[in-house]
Enzyme design. Sequence first.
Site, mmCIF file in Angstrom:
data_model
loop_
_atom_site.group_PDB
_atom_site.id
_atom_site.type_symbol
_atom_site.label_atom_id
_atom_site.label_comp_id
_atom_site.label_asym_id
_atom_site.label_seq_id
_atom_site.Cartn_x
_atom_site.Cartn_y
_atom_site.Cartn_z
ATOM 1 N N GLY A 1 -7.711 -71.788 58.327
ATOM 2 C CA GLY A 1 -7.167 -72.386 57.103
ATOM 3 C C GLY A 1 -8.029 -73.571 56.705
ATOM 4 O O GLY A 1 -7.925 -74.645 57.289
ATOM 5 N N LEU A 2 -8.901 -73.323 55.722
ATOM 6 C CA LEU A 2 -9.851 -74.378 55.346
ATOM 7 C C LEU A 2 -9.495 -75.019 54.009
ATOM 8 O O LEU A 2 -10.363 -75.322 53.199
ATOM 9 C CB LEU A 2 -11.278 -73.816 55.326
ATOM 10 C CG LEU A 2 -11.757 -73.308 56.698
ATOM 11 C CD1 LEU A 2 -13.132 -72.673 56.591
ATOM 12 C CD2 LEU A 2 -11.785 -74.442 57.720
ATOM 13 N N GLY B 1 -7.276 -78.689 56.561
ATOM 14 C CA GLY B 1 -7.963 -77.915 57.602
ATOM 15 C C GLY B 1 -9.447 -78.233 57.626
ATOM 16 O O GLY B 1 -10.043 -78.449 58.695
ATOM 17 N N THR C 1 -9.581 -66.139 52.758
ATOM 18 C CA THR C 1 -10.566 -65.765 51.744
ATOM 19 C C THR C 1 -11.928 -66.310 52.199
ATOM 20 O O THR C 1 -12.107 -67.531 52.309
ATOM 21 C CB THR C 1 -10.209 -66.362 50.371
ATOM 22 O OG1 THR C 1 -9.880 -67.740 50.569
ATOM 23 C CG2 THR C 1 -9.015 -65.684 49.744
ATOM 24 N N SER D 1 -0.185 -86.533 60.311
ATOM 25 C CA SER D 1 0.051 -87.347 59.122
ATOM 26 C C SER D 1 -1.205 -88.131 58.746
ATOM 27 O O SER D 1 -1.994 -88.503 59.602
ATOM 28 C CB SER D 1 1.196 -88.333 59.365
ATOM 29 O OG SER D 1 1.387 -89.114 58.203
ATOM 30 N N GLY D 2 -1.305 -88.370 57.449
ATOM 31 C CA GLY D 2 -2.406 -89.204 56.980
ATOM 32 C C GLY D 2 -3.108 -88.641 55.763
ATOM 33 O O GLY D 2 -4.038 -89.246 55.236
ATOM 34 N N LYS E 1 7.544 -85.382 63.433
ATOM 35 C CA LYS E 1 6.823 -85.436 62.149
ATOM 36 C C LYS E 1 7.800 -85.280 60.983
ATOM 37 O O LYS E 1 7.668 -85.952 59.948
ATOM 38 C CB LYS E 1 5.748 -84.342 62.089
ATOM 39 C CG LYS E 1 5.063 -84.221 60.721
ATOM 40 C CD LYS E 1 4.385 -85.521 60.310
ATOM 41 C CE LYS E 1 3.457 -85.473 59.126
ATOM 42 N NZ LYS E 1 3.883 -84.929 57.891
ATOM 43 N N HIS F 1 9.348 -88.548 60.539
ATOM 44 C CA HIS F 1 8.340 -89.407 59.897
ATOM 45 C C HIS F 1 8.406 -89.222 58.379
ATOM 46 O O HIS F 1 8.424 -90.180 57.604
ATOM 47 C CB HIS F 1 6.936 -89.051 60.427
ATOM 48 C CG HIS F 1 5.803 -89.585 59.594
ATOM 49 N ND1 HIS F 1 5.434 -89.021 58.385
ATOM 50 C CD2 HIS F 1 4.971 -90.640 59.767
ATOM 51 C CE1 HIS F 1 4.430 -89.696 57.865
ATOM 52 N NE2 HIS F 1 4.122 -90.694 58.682
ATOM 53 N N ASN F 2 8.462 -87.968 57.956
ATOM 54 C CA ASN F 2 8.493 -87.699 56.516
ATOM 55 C C ASN F 2 9.807 -88.156 55.884
ATOM 56 O O ASN F 2 9.822 -88.604 54.739
ATOM 57 C CB ASN F 2 8.267 -86.210 56.251
ATOM 58 C CG ASN F 2 6.800 -85.838 56.352
ATOM 59 O OD1 ASN F 2 6.047 -86.497 57.065
ATOM 60 N ND2 ASN F 2 6.385 -84.801 55.668
ATOM 61 N N GLU G 1 9.308 -91.610 55.350
ATOM 62 C CA GLU G 1 8.354 -91.695 54.224
ATOM 63 C C GLU G 1 9.101 -91.579 52.889
ATOM 64 O O GLU G 1 8.876 -92.372 51.964
ATOM 65 C CB GLU G 1 7.329 -90.567 54.399
ATOM 66 C CG GLU G 1 6.344 -90.353 53.271
ATOM 67 C CD GLU G 1 5.469 -89.105 53.540
ATOM 68 O OE1 GLU G 1 4.800 -89.052 54.590
ATOM 69 O OE2 GLU G 1 5.455 -88.189 52.688
ATOM 70 N N TYR G 2 9.995 -90.616 52.799
ATOM 71 C CA TYR G 2 10.781 -90.455 51.570
ATOM 72 C C TYR G 2 11.565 -91.742 51.281
ATOM 73 O O TYR G 2 11.638 -92.202 50.140
ATOM 74 C CB TYR G 2 11.798 -89.320 51.722
ATOM 75 C CG TYR G 2 11.322 -87.922 51.400
ATOM 76 C CD1 TYR G 2 10.153 -87.407 51.951
ATOM 77 C CD2 TYR G 2 12.060 -87.093 50.562
ATOM 78 C CE1 TYR G 2 9.744 -86.113 51.674
ATOM 79 C CE2 TYR G 2 11.654 -85.793 50.285
ATOM 80 C CZ TYR G 2 10.498 -85.309 50.845
ATOM 81 O OH TYR G 2 10.102 -84.033 50.574
ATOM 82 N N ARG H 1 15.312 -87.742 44.473
ATOM 83 C CA ARG H 1 14.306 -86.788 43.982
ATOM 84 C C ARG H 1 14.991 -85.610 43.288
ATOM 85 O O ARG H 1 14.539 -85.146 42.241
ATOM 86 C CB ARG H 1 13.458 -86.258 45.139
ATOM 87 C CG ARG H 1 12.487 -87.278 45.682
ATOM 88 C CD ARG H 1 11.347 -86.594 46.422
ATOM 89 N NE ARG H 1 10.611 -87.551 47.222
ATOM 90 C CZ ARG H 1 9.528 -87.260 47.921
ATOM 91 N NH1 ARG H 1 9.042 -86.032 47.917
ATOM 92 N NH2 ARG H 1 8.901 -88.186 48.629
ATOM 93 N N ARG I 1 44.390 -87.834 58.114
ATOM 94 C CA ARG I 1 44.135 -86.539 58.775
ATOM 95 C C ARG I 1 45.348 -86.120 59.599
ATOM 96 O O ARG I 1 45.741 -84.961 59.635
ATOM 97 C CB ARG I 1 42.918 -86.632 59.710
ATOM 98 C CG ARG I 1 41.591 -86.766 59.004
ATOM 99 C CD ARG I 1 40.467 -87.006 60.011
ATOM 100 N NE ARG I 1 40.138 -85.814 60.773
ATOM 101 C CZ ARG I 1 40.225 -85.705 62.081
ATOM 102 N NH1 ARG I 1 40.666 -86.734 62.794
ATOM 103 N NH2 ARG I 1 39.894 -84.601 62.685
HETATM 104 C C1 6PG Z 1 1.794 -87.008 55.740
HETATM 105 C C2 6PG Z 1 2.594 -86.511 54.596
HETATM 106 C C3 6PG Z 1 2.245 -85.081 54.308
HETATM 107 C C4 6PG Z 1 2.625 -84.670 52.907
HETATM 108 C C5 6PG Z 1 4.072 -84.468 52.725
HETATM 109 C C6 6PG Z 1 4.509 -84.511 51.291
HETATM 110 O O1 6PG Z 1 2.419 -87.472 56.676
HETATM 111 O O2 6PG Z 1 0.573 -86.952 55.675
HETATM 112 O O3 6PG Z 1 3.950 -86.587 54.867
HETATM 113 O O4 6PG Z 1 2.761 -84.304 55.332
HETATM 114 O O5 6PG Z 1 2.173 -85.579 52.004
HETATM 115 O O6 6PG Z 1 4.335 -83.206 53.234
HETATM 116 O O7 6PG Z 1 5.786 -84.073 51.313
HETATM 117 P P1 6PG Z 1 6.633 -83.786 50.042
HETATM 118 O O8 6PG Z 1 5.887 -82.797 49.217
HETATM 119 O O9 6PG Z 1 7.876 -83.199 50.621
HETATM 120 O O10 6PG Z 1 6.819 -85.088 49.358
#
Ligand code: 6PG
Length: 468
Positions: free
Chosen positions: A7-8, A12, A32, A126-127, A181, A184-185, A188-189, A285, A444
């Site tokens: 997966g490039l 990747g 591909t 991540s990054g 991870k 982590h996201n 991030e949200y 969102r 309840r």
């Molecule tokens: C990371 C990001 C990466 C990506 C998210 C975006 O740690 O590098 O989290 O994994 O940017 O998947 O996620 P959404 O499309 O759900 O906002």
Amino acid sequence: MELGVIGLGTMGANLARNAARNGAKVILYNRTPEKTDLFMKSYGKEGSFVPCKSFEEFTKAFESRKAILMMVDAGEAVDKVVEGLVPFLRENDILIDGGNSHYSDTERRAAALREKKIQFIGMGISGGEEGALNGPSMMPGGDADAYAYLGPLLTGMAASDGIGGKCVTYIGPGGSGHFVKMVHNGIEYALMQLIAECYDLLKNLGGFDNEGLSEIFVAWNESDELHSYLAEITAKIFTKKEKDNYVIDLIADAAGQKGTGKWTTQAALEYGVAVPTINAAVDARILSGSLAERAEAKSFPVMVDDTEPIPRHMKFRSSIRSGMDLSSICAYGQGFALIEKASIENGWKLNLSEIARIWRGGCIIRSSLLSHLQDAYSLDSGIAKAANRVLLDRFRGDKQKEWRQVVELGISWNVPVPALSASLTYFDALTRGRLPQNLIQAQRDFFGSHSYERIDKKGSFHTEWNTQ
Ligand code: 6PG
């Protein structure tokens, strides 16, 4: 060391280049072949790459134990690649899924591959593009033996943690790497939503223009408390222009998601951990994308409390900053609480301090807060206590009052502050002492004889509520 990359796409390709820079012979495959050709044309001279056009050719290109990093879309694509590769793999070969896979898929794949004696690593990375090339934060979970083999290369590839180490560690067994991870996201949200709410307040109540906003985020990023990757990029976003227009003002206000935030809220519900700031961010969102409903609701009556004064420039800035600071601490805390609970329930024995450490660099949620969290979750109770004190001190005095004022202002002036208020009410619920859930228990028991516990004696009790 040899590493196969399947997966490039941008991630990747950049990870393949990063591995090559760290001395690996990198064997390449993309569904591909044009992409593989393009990769070789653009980067082929950077290191030792072997481009391949079939899984057979790809797997034959290894001279030693095969370690294959799959960088394909989460979901069916991963299963397809695994299925296609397995006939060419031998005992102890290693498959690594570096995508944002759901941790339960990782558990399922690990179990199926274990039967074939193939080792599996589910690795959160991540990054973004830049991190993949120059140093990501990596969260590998699965076969410990496979990690022992991959560790030196991954350590070379990872970002620096700023304290002499690298942003990679063996997370734990099964799907724990992808679970971490995912959380982590989720964080991030939450952080992104908190920043967005601060932006809304600063712009629409505080009257700051894009240059002023950028200056605020530069100051945050330069401060000890709010230094973070997200503050850094946000400062840059505000000043980016396209001809005479600021790009930020041209972007539609509906945010999508690939799903990791939603998965975090689902997991939190399953594990029974409250993550209100993350939930609020996911809902925000979803609401932003509900365009038909939003268009219709434009005609609804909105009554603002215009007696609520908006503080002047510097005062307002400082209040928002307090709100961001304390809300962020709550968001990270919720994420770590979820990881801890999942770790206990699954017997993963995750090291929260190490997780905080590998988030100090490379990843999207890297921030100065993580050094305190690393200490706070460390086993050394001396440091842990000190770090907890540092964080708790931040909740004292004016800062907390300002946090409350910011939420109040949003509510009075019809500026939605779901994540700021979710963090505040999370804090309030945790610190309140006696909560009103005694009434919920009574209700309840009233309608369903569900029984309740008492504060004056042990056991389970029922009351005949209708009899006097
Ligand atoms: C990371 C990001 C990466 C990506 C998210 C975006 O740690 O590098 O989290 O994994 O940017 O998947 O996620 P959404 O499309 O759900 O906002």
